[in-house]
Design a protein around this motif. Structure first.
Motif, PDB file in Angstrom:
ATOM      1  N   VAL A   1       1.172  14.210  -3.565  1.00 34.38           N
ATOM      2  CA  VAL A   1       0.442  13.718  -4.746  1.00 34.38           C
ATOM      3  C   VAL A   1       0.780  14.572  -5.969  1.00 34.38           C
ATOM      4  CG1 VAL A   1      -1.865  13.459  -5.756  1.00 34.38           C
ATOM      5  CG2 VAL A   1      -1.443  12.674  -3.438  1.00 34.38           C
TER       6      VAL A   1
ATOM      7  N   LYS B   1       7.698   6.292  11.902  1.00 35.50           N
ATOM      8  CA  LYS B   1       7.714   5.325  10.787  1.00 35.50           C
ATOM      9  C   LYS B   1       6.272   4.913  10.442  1.00 35.50           C
ATOM     10  CE  LYS B   1      10.052   1.092   9.302  1.00 35.50           C
ATOM     11  NZ  LYS B   1       9.840   1.490   7.927  1.00 35.50           N
TER      12      LYS B   1
ATOM     13  N   LEU C   1       9.226   9.620   2.594  1.00 37.03           N
ATOM     14  CA  LEU C   1       8.271  10.547   3.215  1.00 37.03           C
ATOM     15  C   LEU C   1       8.650  10.807   4.672  1.00 37.03           C
ATOM     16  CD1 LEU C   1       4.857   9.159   1.864  1.00 37.03           C
ATOM     17  CD2 LEU C   1       6.199  11.070   0.992  1.00 37.03           C
ATOM     18  N   GLN C   2       9.198   9.791   5.323  1.00 32.62           N
ATOM     19  CA  GLN C   2       9.534   9.914   6.741  1.00 32.62           C
ATOM     20  C   GLN C   2      10.688  10.882   6.958  1.00 32.62           C
ATOM     21  OE1 GLN C   2      10.501   6.114   8.469  1.00 32.62           O
ATOM     22  NE2 GLN C   2      10.907   6.945  10.478  1.00 32.62           N
TER      23      GLN C   2
ATOM     24  N   ALA D   1       0.871   7.827   5.687  1.00 27.76           N
ATOM     25  CA  ALA D   1       0.865   8.845   4.622  1.00 27.76           C
ATOM     26  C   ALA D   1       0.988   8.165   3.262  1.00 27.76           C
ATOM     27  CB  ALA D   1       2.012   9.834   4.828  1.00 27.76           C
ATOM     28  N   TYR D   2       1.887   7.205   3.182  1.00 26.55           N
ATOM     29  CA  TYR D   2       2.105   6.465   1.942  1.00 26.55           C
ATOM     30  C   TYR D   2       0.839   5.713   1.542  1.00 26.55           C
ATOM     31  CZ  TYR D   2       4.116   2.920  -1.153  1.00 26.55           C
ATOM     32  OH  TYR D   2       4.387   2.100  -2.205  1.00 26.55           O
TER      33      TYR D   2
ATOM     34  N   GLU E   1       4.386  13.877  -7.152  1.00 28.68           N
ATOM     35  CA  GLU E   1       4.483  12.574  -7.833  1.00 28.68           C
ATOM     36  C   GLU E   1       3.982  12.696  -9.272  1.00 28.68           C
ATOM     37  OE1 GLU E   1       2.486   9.578  -5.418  1.00 28.68           O
ATOM     38  OE2 GLU E   1       4.349   9.147  -4.356  1.00 28.68           O
TER      39      GLU E   1
ATOM     40  N   HIS F   1      -2.136   6.451   2.413  1.00 27.41           N
ATOM     41  CA  HIS F   1      -3.187   7.414   2.091  1.00 27.41           C
ATOM     42  C   HIS F   1      -3.056   7.916   0.661  1.00 27.41           C
ATOM     43  CE1 HIS F   1      -6.520   9.573   4.138  1.00 27.41           C
ATOM     44  NE2 HIS F   1      -6.426  10.328   3.070  1.00 27.41           N
ATOM     45  N   ILE F   2      -1.815   8.110   0.233  1.00 24.94           N
ATOM     46  CA  ILE F   2      -1.585   8.571  -1.148  1.00 24.94           C
ATOM     47  C   ILE F   2      -2.063   7.501  -2.135  1.00 24.94           C
ATOM     48  CG2 ILE F   2       0.243   9.095  -2.833  1.00 24.94           C
ATOM     49  CD1 ILE F   2       1.698  10.369  -0.279  1.00 24.94           C
TER      50      ILE F   2
ATOM     51  N   PHE G   1       7.032   8.166  -4.386  1.00 27.19           N
ATOM     52  CA  PHE G   1       7.879   8.195  -3.188  1.00 27.19           C
ATOM     53  C   PHE G   1       7.594   6.966  -2.331  1.00 27.19           C
ATOM     54  CE2 PHE G   1       9.585  12.245  -3.976  1.00 27.19           C
ATOM     55  CZ  PHE G   1       8.576  13.101  -4.411  1.00 27.19           C
ATOM     56  N   THR G   2       8.598   6.524  -1.606  1.00 33.58           N
ATOM     57  CA  THR G   2       8.392   5.426  -0.658  1.00 33.58           C
ATOM     58  C   THR G   2       8.072   6.024   0.710  1.00 33.58           C
ATOM     59  OG1 THR G   2      10.690   5.421   0.063  1.00 33.58           O
ATOM     60  CG2 THR G   2      10.120   4.025  -1.853  1.00 33.58           C
ATOM     61  N   SER G   3       7.586   5.164   1.625  1.00 30.85           N
ATOM     62  CA  SER G   3       7.251   5.687   2.952  1.00 30.85           C
ATOM     63  C   SER G   3       8.528   6.115   3.684  1.00 30.85           C
ATOM     64  CB  SER G   3       6.457   4.670   3.767  1.00 30.85           C
ATOM     65  OG  SER G   3       7.236   3.543   4.049  1.00 30.85           O
ATOM     66  N   LEU G   4       9.641   5.471   3.379  1.00 32.24           N
ATOM     67  CA  LEU G   4      10.903   5.851   4.013  1.00 32.24           C
ATOM     68  C   LEU G   4      11.310   7.272   3.596  1.00 32.24           C
ATOM     69  CD1 LEU G   4      13.177   4.851   5.823  1.00 32.24           C
ATOM     70  CD2 LEU G   4      14.345   3.970   3.797  1.00 32.24           C
TER      71      LEU G   4
ATOM     72  N   ILE H   1     -11.040  12.184   4.152  1.00 32.52           N
ATOM     73  CA  ILE H   1     -10.306  12.390   5.410  1.00 32.52           C
ATOM     74  C   ILE H   1     -10.870  11.403   6.429  1.00 32.52           C
ATOM     75  CG2 ILE H   1     -10.031  14.023   7.333  1.00 32.52           C
ATOM     76  CD1 ILE H   1     -10.135  16.267   5.163  1.00 32.52           C
TER      77      ILE H   1
ATOM     78  N   ILE I   1      -0.118  15.935   2.158  1.00 28.46           N
ATOM     79  CA  ILE I   1      -0.521  14.822   1.285  1.00 28.46           C
ATOM     80  C   ILE I   1      -0.774  15.350  -0.124  1.00 28.46           C
ATOM     81  CG2 ILE I   1      -2.333  13.112   0.831  1.00 28.46           C
ATOM     82  CD1 ILE I   1      -0.739  12.144   3.116  1.00 28.46           C
TER      83      ILE I   1
ATOM     84  N   LEU J   1      -5.888   7.483  -2.167  1.00 22.58           N
ATOM     85  CA  LEU J   1      -6.499   8.591  -2.927  1.00 22.58           C
ATOM     86  C   LEU J   1      -6.476   8.280  -4.426  1.00 22.58           C
ATOM     87  CD1 LEU J   1      -5.104  11.721  -1.020  1.00 22.58           C
ATOM     88  CD2 LEU J   1      -7.440  10.849  -1.002  1.00 22.58           C
ATOM     89  N   GLU J   2      -5.441   7.571  -4.859  1.00 23.38           N
ATOM     90  CA  GLU J   2      -5.334   7.231  -6.293  1.00 23.38           C
ATOM     91  C   GLU J   2      -6.279   6.099  -6.667  1.00 23.38           C
ATOM     92  OE1 GLU J   2      -0.573   8.303  -6.631  1.00 23.38           O
ATOM     93  OE2 GLU J   2      -1.225   6.212  -6.554  1.00 23.38           O
TER      94      GLU J   2
ATOM     95  N   ALA K   1       4.617   7.642   8.541  1.00 23.05           N
ATOM     96  CA  ALA K   1       5.063   7.674   7.143  1.00 23.05           C
ATOM     97  C   ALA K   1       4.346   6.585   6.339  1.00 23.05           C
ATOM     98  CB  ALA K   1       6.573   7.494   7.061  1.00 23.05           C
ATOM     99  N   ASP K   2       4.173   5.421   6.963  1.00 24.38           N
ATOM    100  CA  ASP K   2       3.418   4.335   6.310  1.00 24.38           C
ATOM    101  C   ASP K   2       2.001   4.781   6.028  1.00 24.38           C
ATOM    102  OD1 ASP K   2       4.739   1.347   7.984  1.00 24.38           O
ATOM    103  OD2 ASP K   2       5.452   2.516   6.266  1.00 24.38           O
TER     104      ASP K   2
ATOM    105  N   LEU L   1      -2.655  17.720   6.075  1.00 20.04           N
ATOM    106  CA  LEU L   1      -3.631  17.620   4.974  1.00 20.04           C
ATOM    107  C   LEU L   1      -3.015  18.165   3.685  1.00 20.04           C
ATOM    108  CD1 LEU L   1      -6.494  16.644   4.780  1.00 20.04           C
ATOM    109  CD2 LEU L   1      -7.292  18.943   5.264  1.00 20.04           C
TER     110      LEU L   1
END
Lengths: 301, 81
Positions: free
Chosen positions: B47, A65, B62-63, A71-72, B50, A74-75, B57-60, A290, B43, A78-79, A68-69, B40
């Motif tokens: 992007v 979890k 993505l998980q 990764a979220y 999207e 990080h996206i 997308f939500t983190s849930l 990174i 991600i 990046l924006e 996933a947070d 890498l």
């Protein structure tokens, strides 16, 4: 031997194949010292989980979890080019005062200590450096309780008459670290705001691992570290660049920004390590945003 | 949008990210089969998806992705809503 690492890998394989590939490759590149240290840590961790009615499956769920947070975050990073939180109050509401978030986040961070190669490499760097400085250290302070790994190494390596103090503003963090600190009876635990902590010019060594990115004014914190060191005292400080997370506030875009801040705080870098989280150069890491984990031994000047 | 159409668009993204113009994926394609599908590149995939589908997308979500089929599920749900 319980082989908890393999058990963790098996759980992750079913749920996150990308991360499983990464961990499997990482594990294949490690030596026996890693295996011994990792298993010792995971054994302590599983005991802690069991004491609290939790399982390794639960812990791995928390870890995934957290990933996933990240990764979220990080996206979004990046924006926007910015961390999603910029003040302590925001992360206090979002994370530290939110028991559900804190629960999975703390467990996730604990597992990352040996599942993220950079964390292990920086622990090794610290261990080597502490051993080299053994003769000069008899008053040791750690800022930020965390997982207790650094202070445990220090207790193991430094002389028996060394004083160990540990300061954290959070009782939860202090209590959790006690689960992992070997010989905890040798440590004085202080639940205190480090800015109010007043053993000025007292310590000949301070460790502060991954705290700077959590504060609004990192220079102020480094100046505080300087003020707590005696003349010629040293510190070990780590912090990441381009590392969006749910409770990171201060963004370092590259390692030079960290070095510059150390200089402003009159802390001279004597040894450092730069660890990109992917197998790329520092320059490519900066360009692609990174994460790099940076660690340095610094001397009070 | 039909699943096949979503799959085609995801395939376009994969071909670009992995620089393989002849890459073919299916709903059961997972990172296990695609060596270059690492964290890498993942991600970058997220992007790009999207942007392509004009969704977030939500983190849930993505998980919970284990293969391309899971990605299609997320995209379909988001487009429907």
């Amino acid at each position: 031997m319980n082989n908890y690492f393999s058990q963790i890998l098996d759980i992750i394989k079913k749920q996150n194949p990308i991360h499983y590939k990464r961990l499997n490759k990482m594990l294949s590149e490690q030596d026996s010292e890693f295996t011994i240290r990792a298993e010792k840590f995971f054994t302590q961790y599983v005991n802690y989980l069991n004491k609290n009615g939790k399982t390794l499956n639960y812990a791995v769920d928390c870890y995934l979890k957290m990933l996933a947070d990240i990764a979220y975050e990080h996206i979004k990073f990046l924006e926007s080019g910015k961390y999603s939180s910029s003040s302590f109050n925001e992360v206090l509401q979002r994370v530290y005062s939110n028991p559900q978030v804190m629960e999975y986040y703390m467990h996730g961070l604990l597992l990352s200590q040996f599942l993220w190669e950079q964390h292990y490499q920086i622990l090794k760097f610290f261990t080597k450096g502490i051993l080299q400085r053994k003769k000069q250290i008899n008053r040791y302070l750690e800022i930020g309780a965390g997982h207790g790994l650094y202070i445990s190494e220090a207790i193991n390596l430094l002389n028996k008459d060394t004083l160990f103090d540990l300061v954290d503003i959070s009782e939860t963090s202090l209590n959790m670290s006690k689960e992992f600190i070997d010989e905890k009876e040798r440590v004085n635990f202080y639940k205190e705001d480090i800015y109010q902590y007043n053993k000025l010019s007292y310590y000949n060594f301070i460790t502060m691992g991954e705290v700077l990115e959590h504060v609004e004014k990192p220079l102020e914190l480094l100046l505080k570290v300087n003020s707590l060191l005696c003349e010629g005292g040293e510190a070990f400080i780590t912090t990441p660049t381009n590392a969006p997370a749910i409770d990171h506030i201060t963004l370092f875009s590259n390692v030079q920004e960290i070095r510059d801040l150390m200089k402003k705080a009159k802390l001279e870098i004597t040894e450092e390590v730069v660890l990109p989280s992917e197998k790329v150069t520092e320059e490519v890491a900066n360009e692609l945003k990174i994460t790099i984990l940076y660690g340095a031994f610094v001397k009070k000047i | 949008m039909e699943r096949n159409e979503i799959l085609k668009q995801i395939q376009e993204v994969f071909r670009e990210i992995f620089s393989k113009s002849d890459m073919t994926i299916s709903e059961i394609t997972s990172p296990v089969e695609v060596e270059e599908w690492d964290s890498l590149n993942h991600i970058q995939i997220v992007v790009a998806l999207e942007k392509k589908f004009k969704i977030k997308f939500t983190s849930l979500e993505l998980q919970n992705w284990r293969n391309v089929g899971d990605i299609i599920n997320s995209i379909q749900n988001k487009i429907k809503n």
